[in-house]
Design a protein around this motif. Sequence first.
Motif, PDB file in Angstrom:
ATOM      1  N   ASP A   1       0.863  -1.175   0.000  1.00  0.00           N
ATOM      2  CA  ASP A   1       0.000   0.000   0.000  1.00  0.00           C
ATOM      3  C   ASP A   1       0.899   1.224   0.000  1.00  0.00           C
ATOM      4  O   ASP A   1       1.527   1.548   1.011  1.00  0.00           O
ATOM      5  CB  ASP A   1      -0.908  -0.021   1.242  1.00  0.00           C
ATOM      6  N   ILE A   2       0.973   1.889  -1.145  1.00  0.00           N
ATOM      7  CA  ILE A   2       1.914   3.008  -1.244  1.00  0.00           C
ATOM      8  C   ILE A   2       1.521   4.147  -0.321  1.00  0.00           C
ATOM      9  O   ILE A   2       2.371   4.962   0.061  1.00  0.00           O
ATOM     10  CB  ILE A   2       2.060   3.507  -2.691  1.00  0.00           C
ATOM     11  N   LEU A   3       0.267   4.226   0.079  1.00  0.00           N
ATOM     12  CA  LEU A   3      -0.161   5.287   0.988  1.00  0.00           C
ATOM     13  C   LEU A   3       0.229   5.001   2.427  1.00  0.00           C
ATOM     14  O   LEU A   3       0.194   5.898   3.268  1.00  0.00           O
ATOM     15  CB  LEU A   3      -1.672   5.496   0.890  1.00  0.00           C
ATOM     16  N   ALA A   4       0.584   3.748   2.729  1.00  0.00           N
ATOM     17  CA  ALA A   4       1.051   3.410   4.073  1.00  0.00           C
ATOM     18  C   ALA A   4       2.545   3.676   4.241  1.00  0.00           C
ATOM     19  O   ALA A   4       3.060   3.658   5.365  1.00  0.00           O
ATOM     20  CB  ALA A   4       0.755   1.946   4.393  1.00  0.00           C
TER      21      ALA A   4
ATOM     22  N   ALA B   1      -4.111  16.196  10.996  1.00  0.00           N
ATOM     23  CA  ALA B   1      -3.880  14.977  11.774  1.00  0.00           C
ATOM     24  C   ALA B   1      -4.765  13.837  11.290  1.00  0.00           C
ATOM     25  O   ALA B   1      -4.322  12.687  11.180  1.00  0.00           O
ATOM     26  CB  ALA B   1      -4.135  15.259  13.257  1.00  0.00           C
ATOM     27  N   VAL B   2      -6.023  14.137  10.988  1.00  0.00           N
ATOM     28  CA  VAL B   2      -6.949  13.100  10.523  1.00  0.00           C
ATOM     29  C   VAL B   2      -6.530  12.584   9.151  1.00  0.00           C
ATOM     30  O   VAL B   2      -6.564  11.371   8.895  1.00  0.00           O
ATOM     31  CB  VAL B   2      -8.384  13.652  10.497  1.00  0.00           C
ATOM     32  N   ALA B   3      -6.138  13.488   8.249  1.00  0.00           N
ATOM     33  CA  ALA B   3      -5.703  13.060   6.924  1.00  0.00           C
ATOM     34  C   ALA B   3      -4.500  12.121   7.018  1.00  0.00           C
ATOM     35  O   ALA B   3      -4.397  11.146   6.264  1.00  0.00           O
ATOM     36  CB  ALA B   3      -5.373  14.277   6.064  1.00  0.00           C
TER      37      ALA B   3
ATOM     38  N   GLY C   1      -4.522   7.895   6.214  1.00  0.00           N
ATOM     39  CA  GLY C   1      -3.738   7.531   5.046  1.00  0.00           C
ATOM     40  C   GLY C   1      -3.993   8.370   3.823  1.00  0.00           C
ATOM     41  O   GLY C   1      -3.592   7.997   2.714  1.00  0.00           O
ATOM     42  N   MET C   2      -4.642   9.524   3.976  1.00  0.00           N
ATOM     43  CA  MET C   2      -4.862  10.412   2.833  1.00  0.00           C
ATOM     44  C   MET C   2      -3.599  11.176   2.464  1.00  0.00           C
ATOM     45  O   MET C   2      -3.425  11.579   1.318  1.00  0.00           O
ATOM     46  CB  MET C   2      -5.994  11.394   3.142  1.00  0.00           C
ATOM     47  N   LEU C   3      -2.730  11.427   3.440  1.00  0.00           N
ATOM     48  CA  LEU C   3      -1.470  12.135   3.236  1.00  0.00           C
ATOM     49  C   LEU C   3      -0.375  11.414   4.011  1.00  0.00           C
ATOM     50  O   LEU C   3      -0.650  10.727   4.999  1.00  0.00           O
ATOM     51  CB  LEU C   3      -1.566  13.581   3.745  1.00  0.00           C
TER      52      LEU C   3
ATOM     53  N   ARG D   1      -1.129   1.080  14.190  1.00  0.00           N
ATOM     54  CA  ARG D   1      -2.474   0.716  14.625  1.00  0.00           C
ATOM     55  C   ARG D   1      -3.432   1.686  13.931  1.00  0.00           C
ATOM     56  O   ARG D   1      -3.756   2.744  14.438  1.00  0.00           O
ATOM     57  CB  ARG D   1      -2.599   0.787  16.145  1.00  0.00           C
ATOM     58  N   ARG D   2      -3.863   1.300  12.752  1.00  0.00           N
ATOM     59  CA  ARG D   2      -4.607   2.192  11.883  1.00  0.00           C
ATOM     60  C   ARG D   2      -6.061   2.322  12.335  1.00  0.00           C
ATOM     61  O   ARG D   2      -6.619   1.406  12.951  1.00  0.00           O
ATOM     62  CB  ARG D   2      -4.562   1.685  10.450  1.00  0.00           C
ATOM     63  N   PRO D   3      -6.698   3.419  11.999  1.00  0.00           N
ATOM     64  CA  PRO D   3      -8.126   3.567  12.297  1.00  0.00           C
ATOM     65  C   PRO D   3      -8.949   2.549  11.497  1.00  0.00           C
ATOM     66  O   PRO D   3      -8.497   2.024  10.477  1.00  0.00           O
ATOM     67  CB  PRO D   3      -8.440   5.002  11.827  1.00  0.00           C
ATOM     68  N   PRO D   4     -10.171   2.275  11.948  1.00  0.00           N
ATOM     69  CA  PRO D   4     -11.044   1.384  11.192  1.00  0.00           C
ATOM     70  C   PRO D   4     -11.280   1.932   9.769  1.00  0.00           C
ATOM     71  O   PRO D   4     -11.372   3.133   9.567  1.00  0.00           O
ATOM     72  CB  PRO D   4     -12.345   1.383  11.995  1.00  0.00           C
TER      73      PRO D   4
END
Length: 470
Positions: free
Chosen positions: A3-6, A157-159, A163-165, A465-468
């Motif tokens: 996952d390139i966004l990770a 922070a949310v983005a 994984g949006m940024l 530990r990613r968000p749902p």
Amino acid sequence: MTDILALEAREQAARIAAGELSAEALMRATLERIAQTNGALNAVVSLRKAEDLMAEARAADQTPAKVVLHGLPVAIKDLADAEGLPTSKGSPAFAGRIAQSDAPHVARLRAAGVIVIGKTNTPEFGLGSHTFNPVHGATCNPYDHAVSCGGSSGGAAVALAAGMLSIADGSDMMGSLRNPAGWCNVYGMRPSWGLVPGAGAAEGDAFLHQISTEGPMARSPADLALMLGVMAGPDARQPLGMAVPDLSLGGDVRGRRIGWLGDWGGAWPMEAGILDCGADACAVLEGLGCIVEPVAPPFDRDALWESWTTLRSWTMACKLSGLLEAPEARDLLKPDAVWEIERGRRLSGLQVHAASVIRSDWFRRAADLFDAYDALVLPTAQVWPFPMGWDWPKEVAGVAMDSYHRWMEVVVPASLAGLPAVAVPAGFGANGLPMGVQLIGRRGADGGLLRLAQAYHEATRWPQRRPPQS
């Protein structure tokens, strides 16, 4: 498939430079993630047209990657100008105004190769640590959509957490890079004041108001260092700037002396479980070979608060008085903004001076502390993320709060003295929500703090530990 966004920003940039990843592919994945997750979270606002962003990414692929952030998508906090995009500041008084130029740090990010995709949401004028405003609405916590993400760099922070940024900018007057980082399980850094050129380098006063600063946010301290290295450094238009310190990472942190300040000797009310998270973070540092010990309150809590609120209200009055005086704008202002402006306008020059003397005393006392300690540790917040429907907590642990920001006292020591502070994740409470701690250092010790934070990150990896549903 990876996952390139990770990936961390450093890895994304390295793969683009090596021809192993295209800016076009990264942009496409970014826009797909935003389409999937942003509707529920509302972190990214004023998003540019997809066809324009894809064209810019394809153009980046036709250019050799000679700059450190080449081809990376970034959204700019909606308090800062990005040429061609609206800067609403979350206020109806500014809604729809298009920036004619870049803020100094935004210009540096563009020069380093980022593609500005839009803005990130913020409270109105960045006031209060709860990201909601009448222009773009509210941003919720990615770990529980029913609670706040903090602020004022809440959208950033949310983005990051969703994984949006991979990196984001923010600003910090009263914990705005630290509180949302703690509540969203990412990293945020308030640099030493003056390290990153502020708005005063481009317009307005450049001497007096030394409490707010721009800074980086990311999912690792290594990426904080990467972004800070771009944003930081002297600007000939800013008289009080700083040279960039050594931001290289690695090295042994054994023997570093760490002071745990907790709840300032009981002066600050804290909700249950927050100090436990702080103690757990200190235990991680001990496991890395650091020497951690409790520190008695080093300065009077009431004096800190008096100095801080005086200088803050004075600053806000100087920035926003024109809006209060304009009949068409006054009724559009957030009540907290009106309160700050009116309070600041009542202050005398001698009262501001007295507050600055207290601030100077605290700076000197903190300097003495850093003769004994390499870093001081405090929680990033005194409460857990609270319900979205609240404007701010009216009490903490049974103690009534007398202003919209009294519940945020824990961030004042670093802000008042202009000290560098890195917010690092400290785990999760019994409620399943994230919390963080601040690592605070001597002025100019930004690099040393980042090295300590990176060692902590490698031992914990909390952002994994990613968000749902992200």
